[in-house]
Design a protein around this motif. Structure first.
Motif, short mmCIF file in Angstrom:
data_model
loop_
_atom_site.label_atom_id
_atom_site.label_comp_id
_atom_site.label_asym_id
_atom_site.label_seq_id
_atom_site.Cartn_x
_atom_site.Cartn_y
_atom_site.Cartn_z
N PHE A 36 0.87 -1.20 -0.05
CA PHE A 36 -0.02 0.18 -0.11
C PHE A 36 0.88 1.20 -0.10
O PHE A 36 1.74 1.42 1.01
CB PHE A 36 -0.90 0.12 1.29
CG PHE A 36 -1.66 -0.95 1.28
CD1 PHE A 36 -3.23 -0.86 0.91
CD2 PHE A 36 -1.53 -2.16 1.85
CE1 PHE A 36 -4.15 -1.73 0.73
CE2 PHE A 36 -2.61 -3.24 1.83
CZ PHE A 36 -3.73 -2.82 1.28
N ALA A 37 0.93 1.98 -1.01
CA ALA A 37 1.64 3.26 -1.18
C ALA A 37 1.16 4.44 0.02
O ALA A 37 -0.24 4.60 0.07
CB ALA A 37 1.69 3.74 -2.43
N ASN A 38 2.16 5.10 0.39
CA ASN A 38 1.63 6.40 1.12
C ASN A 38 0.56 7.40 0.41
O ASN A 38 1.00 7.28 -1.00
CB ASN A 38 2.86 7.26 1.74
CG ASN A 38 3.46 6.19 2.76
OD1 ASN A 38 2.97 5.34 3.32
ND2 ASN A 38 4.74 6.82 3.19
N ASP A 39 -0.37 8.12 0.73
CA ASP A 39 -1.17 8.60 -0.16
C ASP A 39 -0.58 9.74 -1.00
O ASP A 39 -1.06 9.52 -2.35
CB ASP A 39 -2.02 9.66 0.85
CG ASP A 39 -2.97 9.01 1.83
OD1 ASP A 39 -3.24 7.84 1.85
OD2 ASP A 39 -3.26 9.62 2.98
N ASP A 40 0.73 10.25 -0.83
CA ASP A 40 1.22 11.08 -1.74
C ASP A 40 1.82 10.26 -3.05
O ASP A 40 1.90 11.04 -3.83
CB ASP A 40 2.29 11.98 -1.27
CG ASP A 40 1.89 12.86 0.16
OD1 ASP A 40 0.81 13.15 0.06
OD2 ASP A 40 2.69 13.22 1.02
N ASP A 41 2.21 9.07 -2.75
CA ASP A 41 2.98 8.23 -3.87
C ASP A 41 1.94 7.42 -4.51
O ASP A 41 2.45 6.38 -5.17
CB ASP A 41 4.02 7.86 -3.17
CG ASP A 41 4.97 8.74 -2.69
OD1 ASP A 41 5.31 9.65 -3.06
OD2 ASP A 41 5.60 8.15 -1.72
N GLU A 42 0.65 7.49 -4.29
CA GLU A 42 -0.30 6.33 -4.92
C GLU A 42 -0.07 6.36 -6.41
O GLU A 42 -0.22 5.20 -6.77
CB GLU A 42 -1.64 6.82 -4.27
CG GLU A 42 -2.05 6.22 -3.06
CD GLU A 42 -3.43 6.42 -2.62
OE1 GLU A 42 -4.37 7.08 -3.63
OE2 GLU A 42 -3.74 6.15 -1.54
N SER A 43 -0.07 7.45 -6.97
CA SER A 43 -0.24 7.40 -8.59
C SER A 43 1.11 6.84 -9.02
O SER A 43 1.17 6.46 -10.47
CB SER A 43 -0.35 8.91 -8.89
OG SER A 43 0.69 9.82 -8.48
N SER A 44 2.25 6.73 -8.20
CA SER A 44 3.58 6.23 -8.84
C SER A 44 3.59 4.73 -9.07
O SER A 44 4.52 4.27 -9.70
CB SER A 44 4.68 6.76 -8.04
OG SER A 44 4.54 6.52 -6.74
N ILE A 45 2.46 4.06 -8.40
CA ILE A 45 2.42 2.79 -8.44
C ILE A 45 1.70 2.18 -9.59
O ILE A 45 0.28 2.51 -9.55
CB ILE A 45 2.07 1.92 -7.16
CG1 ILE A 45 3.03 2.36 -6.06
CG2 ILE A 45 1.93 0.57 -7.20
CD1 ILE A 45 4.48 2.01 -6.21
#
Length: 90
Positions: A36-45
Motif C-alpha cells: 500500500f503506497a503512502n497517500d502522496d505516492d499512490e499514483s506512482s505505483i
C-alpha cells in the motif's frame, strides 16, 4: 494459516506498507506480496512495473524478517485505505 501484518516498506523507492509471503502452488513454493503506497505516492505505483525492488517484511513458513526481493506488480486494486499493489516475487 499465519496472520500477516502490514509493516513499513518500500517498492521501487516509494514508501508505504506491505509484506511478502509464501504460497504453496502445484509448481512448489512461490512468494507473493502486497503493498500500500503512502497517500502522496499512490499514483506512482502502476502495473507497468515489470521489475522492482521490494524492501520490507518477508514472511516464511516459520520465520519472518526484514529483507528485499525483486518483484513485479501484477495487479492494482483501489481500496478504502488507498491503492494496493499485488506483487509476484521473481
Amino acid at each position: 494459516m499465519a496472520l500477516y501484518e502490514l509493516h513499513d516498506a518500500k517498492l521501487a523507492g516509494v514508501e508505504g506498507q506491505g509484506y511478502v509471503f509464501p504460497v504453496d502452488t502445484f509448481e512448489g513454493k512461490q512468494y507473493r506480496g502486497v503493498f500500500f503506497a503512502n497517500d502522496d505516492d499512490e499514483s506512482s505505483i502502476t502495473t507497468d512495473v515489470e521489475e522492482a525492488t521490494f524492501e520490507g517484511m518477508i514472511y516464511h513458513k516459520t520465520t519472518q524478517g526484514e529483507g528485499d526481493a525483486t518483484v513485479s506488480v501484477t495487479n492494482i486494486v483501489e481500496t478504502a485505505v488507498g491503492r494496493r499493489a499485488d506483487l509476484q516475487v521473481l
